[in-house]
Design a protein around this motif. Structure first.
Motif, PDB file in Angstrom:
ATOM      1  N   PHE A   1       0.930  -7.485  -4.294  1.00  0.00           N
ATOM      2  CA  PHE A   1       0.823  -6.317  -3.414  1.00  0.00           C
ATOM      3  C   PHE A   1       0.009  -5.243  -4.129  1.00  0.00           C
ATOM      4  N   SER A   2      -0.409  -4.232  -3.367  1.00  0.00           N
ATOM      5  CA  SER A   2      -1.153  -3.127  -3.970  1.00  0.00           C
ATOM      6  C   SER A   2      -0.333  -1.847  -3.905  1.00  0.00           C
ATOM      7  N   VAL A   3      -0.535  -0.985  -4.905  1.00  0.00           N
ATOM      8  CA  VAL A   3       0.080   0.355  -4.938  1.00  0.00           C
ATOM      9  C   VAL A   3      -1.086   1.338  -4.993  1.00  0.00           C
ATOM     10  N   ASN A   4      -1.161   2.214  -3.984  1.00  0.00           N
ATOM     11  CA  ASN A   4      -2.323   3.084  -3.834  1.00  0.00           C
ATOM     12  C   ASN A   4      -1.887   4.549  -3.821  1.00  0.00           C
ATOM     13  N   ALA A   5      -2.397   5.338  -4.767  1.00  0.00           N
ATOM     14  CA  ALA A   5      -2.033   6.762  -4.857  1.00  0.00           C
ATOM     15  C   ALA A   5      -2.507   7.514  -3.615  1.00  0.00           C
ATOM     16  N   ILE A   6      -1.647   8.418  -3.128  1.00  0.00           N
ATOM     17  CA  ILE A   6      -1.972   9.208  -1.940  1.00  0.00           C
ATOM     18  C   ILE A   6      -2.618  10.533  -2.360  1.00  0.00           C
ATOM     19  N   SER A   7      -3.807  10.802  -1.779  1.00  0.00           N
ATOM     20  CA  SER A   7      -4.525  12.049  -2.049  1.00  0.00           C
ATOM     21  C   SER A   7      -4.351  13.009  -0.883  1.00  0.00           C
TER      22      SER A   7
ATOM     23  N   GLN B   1      -5.588   2.663  -7.806  1.00  0.00           N
ATOM     24  CA  GLN B   1      -5.067   1.508  -7.062  1.00  0.00           C
ATOM     25  C   GLN B   1      -4.583   0.466  -8.065  1.00  0.00           C
ATOM     26  N   LEU B   2      -3.393  -0.050  -7.821  1.00  0.00           N
ATOM     27  CA  LEU B   2      -2.837  -1.065  -8.711  1.00  0.00           C
ATOM     28  C   LEU B   2      -2.685  -2.384  -7.961  1.00  0.00           C
ATOM     29  N   LEU B   3      -3.029  -3.476  -8.619  1.00  0.00           N
ATOM     30  CA  LEU B   3      -2.661  -4.792  -8.114  1.00  0.00           C
ATOM     31  C   LEU B   3      -1.415  -5.211  -8.879  1.00  0.00           C
ATOM     32  N   CYS B   4      -0.329  -5.456  -8.143  1.00  0.00           N
ATOM     33  CA  CYS B   4       0.951  -5.771  -8.777  1.00  0.00           C
ATOM     34  C   CYS B   4       1.435  -7.144  -8.343  1.00  0.00           C
ATOM     35  N   LYS B   5       2.301  -7.718  -9.175  1.00  0.00           N
ATOM     36  CA  LYS B   5       2.860  -9.040  -8.890  1.00  0.00           C
ATOM     37  C   LYS B   5       4.381  -8.986  -9.016  1.00  0.00           C
ATOM     38  N   TYR B   6       5.045  -9.477  -8.001  1.00  0.00           N
ATOM     39  CA  TYR B   6       6.516  -9.536  -7.998  1.00  0.00           C
ATOM     40  C   TYR B   6       7.017 -10.317  -9.211  1.00  0.00           C
ATOM     41  N   VAL B   7       8.023  -9.752  -9.892  1.00  0.00           N
ATOM     42  CA  VAL B   7       8.604 -10.419 -11.056  1.00  0.00           C
ATOM     43  C   VAL B   7      10.074 -10.764 -10.821  1.00  0.00           C
TER      44      VAL B   7
ATOM     45  N   GLY C   1      14.020  16.391  -7.659  1.00  0.00           N
ATOM     46  CA  GLY C   1      12.652  16.740  -8.035  1.00  0.00           C
ATOM     47  C   GLY C   1      11.594  15.912  -7.333  1.00  0.00           C
ATOM     48  N   TYR C   2      10.379  16.046  -7.818  1.00  0.00           N
ATOM     49  CA  TYR C   2       9.235  15.408  -7.173  1.00  0.00           C
ATOM     50  C   TYR C   2       9.245  13.895  -7.343  1.00  0.00           C
ATOM     51  N   LYS C   3       8.662  13.232  -6.357  1.00  0.00           N
ATOM     52  CA  LYS C   3       8.576  11.770  -6.385  1.00  0.00           C
ATOM     53  C   LYS C   3       7.109  11.356  -6.292  1.00  0.00           C
ATOM     54  N   SER C   4       6.812  10.188  -6.796  1.00  0.00           N
ATOM     55  CA  SER C   4       5.456   9.662  -6.698  1.00  0.00           C
ATOM     56  C   SER C   4       5.130   9.362  -5.245  1.00  0.00           C
ATOM     57  N   ALA C   5       3.857   9.475  -4.897  1.00  0.00           N
ATOM     58  CA  ALA C   5       3.400   9.277  -3.517  1.00  0.00           C
ATOM     59  C   ALA C   5       2.428   8.105  -3.485  1.00  0.00           C
ATOM     60  N   ASN C   6       2.902   6.980  -2.971  1.00  0.00           N
ATOM     61  CA  ASN C   6       2.064   5.784  -2.951  1.00  0.00           C
ATOM     62  C   ASN C   6       2.148   5.056  -1.620  1.00  0.00           C
ATOM     63  N   LEU C   7       1.081   4.364  -1.293  1.00  0.00           N
ATOM     64  CA  LEU C   7       1.081   3.440  -0.156  1.00  0.00           C
ATOM     65  C   LEU C   7       1.097   2.027  -0.728  1.00  0.00           C
ATOM     66  N   ILE C   8       2.062   1.224  -0.279  1.00  0.00           N
ATOM     67  CA  ILE C   8       2.108  -0.166  -0.728  1.00  0.00           C
ATOM     68  C   ILE C   8       1.481  -1.047   0.348  1.00  0.00           C
ATOM     69  N   GLY C   9       0.485  -1.824  -0.061  1.00  0.00           N
ATOM     70  CA  GLY C   9      -0.233  -2.706   0.853  1.00  0.00           C
ATOM     71  C   GLY C   9       0.154  -4.156   0.621  1.00  0.00           C
TER      72      GLY C   9
ATOM     73  N   LEU D   1      -6.265 -11.599  -1.540  1.00  0.00           N
ATOM     74  CA  LEU D   1      -6.119 -11.242  -0.130  1.00  0.00           C
ATOM     75  C   LEU D   1      -5.395  -9.916   0.088  1.00  0.00           C
ATOM     76  N   VAL D   2      -4.878  -9.344  -1.002  1.00  0.00           N
ATOM     77  CA  VAL D   2      -4.072  -8.125  -0.889  1.00  0.00           C
ATOM     78  C   VAL D   2      -4.942  -6.958  -0.392  1.00  0.00           C
ATOM     79  N   PRO D   3      -4.445  -6.212   0.609  1.00  0.00           N
ATOM     80  CA  PRO D   3      -5.232  -5.075   1.098  1.00  0.00           C
ATOM     81  C   PRO D   3      -5.019  -3.823   0.244  1.00  0.00           C
ATOM     82  N   PHE D   4      -6.093  -3.114  -0.030  1.00  0.00           N
ATOM     83  CA  PHE D   4      -6.032  -1.844  -0.772  1.00  0.00           C
ATOM     84  C   PHE D   4      -6.460  -0.695   0.143  1.00  0.00           C
ATOM     85  N   VAL D   5      -6.097   0.525  -0.253  1.00  0.00           N
ATOM     86  CA  VAL D   5      -6.520   1.724   0.477  1.00  0.00           C
ATOM     87  C   VAL D   5      -7.813   2.216  -0.163  1.00  0.00           C
ATOM     88  N   LYS D   6      -8.906   2.092   0.612  1.00  0.00           N
ATOM     89  CA  LYS D   6     -10.241   2.327   0.065  1.00  0.00           C
ATOM     90  C   LYS D   6     -10.394   3.703  -0.576  1.00  0.00           C
TER      91      LYS D   6
END
Lengths: 209, 209
Positions: free
Chosen positions: B83-89, B134-140, B26-34, B124-129
């Protein structure tokens, strides 16, 4: 743009927090997982976390919260090893969502939700008859996610049943052709339409001068 | 209906097997990780495996193949934690898909793909304008999936940036409003349209006689 930080979403009450955190990472796959207990009771539950893990060997993963609704799925898989993954189409989203209700273990969700069950000749695992893509999977392993007590189930894909018209010449399954939906958050179901398939992305070489 | 079993898909050559196994669940989420390296080189890569893991604490997971393309994402996350997780439009699916090309570590994918980068004031994390969520995430933590050598990365959601009109009163993010796409297989991008949101499913009680 609104910015919500950790303290904001921790301050939310349960339902808004579930809505926010379940919808913020994009669309999820929409599948019904079919299992059978050792007493022969069939179980069906909607899952939005089935994910591709690898193609050779063919592996999927999904997340289980053992203390919440789909716990019968977990005990059945542990008992019988095999289960089915059935893509959800537009025509039965209502019935599919109803499987998420907290039914007692002795309840057969196929019956109460009036989803047609199909038993393939060679195994006892129940499939969703009207699903355009159906997988027979086998339990391989599980990883406890210590951070929140969820379980990441790893399973191999043993068989793929797919409606003829969805399978393209290069074995890509065109999901919108089967009106397969995607899940938005906990309770939103979205129809889909293919925009484009892209060729394998290559580094674009600048011409040497 | 076509039935393909394990021996059938193991007999396929690499590309058809990848197509089949990547599209069958099935369908998968579409994100860019920065991400950003300790040398300050920005990296951006498309991911279709970002999944919800839990809401309290807010956790996501995604799958990394350390030996393939997005390995810079992994080393950068290990270096900087965030890192950032940015939804793809719809408007930038072409550019997003191009980030999957095998660029050298010193290449900034934002530049070569002409995706506008945004640095928020506090990190300093880059995001997709142009990304509507857009999510700011932290490695756990990370879990090695021994069955195929992939890595399941666990991260906390630290901040959620969302366009005002996507956020409903009950904090559900309406993804189709932001023209956020879903991924079909390795290379198909689908637009989406909400059909319905359902109420919390309850066991339907039959009236007592």
């Amino acid at each position: 743009m609104i910015c919500l930080d950790k303290s904001d979403f921790q301050a939310l009450s349960k339902v808004p927090r579930l809505n926010l955190i379940n919808s913020c990472m994009g669309y999820k796959s929409a599948n019904l997982i079919g299992t059978v207990s050792k007493e022969g009771i069939y179980n069906l539950a909607v899952f939005s976390s089935v994910t591709h893990l690898g193609s050779d060997p063919a592996l999927i993963g999904f997340i289980l919260r053992p203390t919440t609704v789909p716990r019968h799925t977990y005990s059945n898989i542990k008992e019988s090893d095999y289960f089915s993954v059935n893509a959800i189409s537009e025509s039965f989203i209502n019935k599919a969502h109803q499987t998420s209700a907290n039914y007692a273990p002795e309840v057969n969700e196929f019956e109460v939700t009036e989803i047609d069950m199909e038993i393939k000749t060679d195994c006892l695992v129940p499939f969703v008859k009207s699903s355009p893509v159906q997988l027979l999977c086998k339990y391989v392993n599980e990883y406890l996610i210590e951070e929140n007590g969820t379980i990441h189930i790893i399973a191999s894909i043993e068989k793929i049943y797919v409606e003829n018209e969805l399978l393209s010449d290069d074995y890509w399954i065109r999901l919108d052709q089967g009106k397969i939906v995607a899940i938005n958050g906990l309770d939103g179901y979205a129809k889909t339409e293919l925009i484009e398939r892209f060729p394998y992305a290559r580094v674009i070489q600048k011409p040497e001068i």
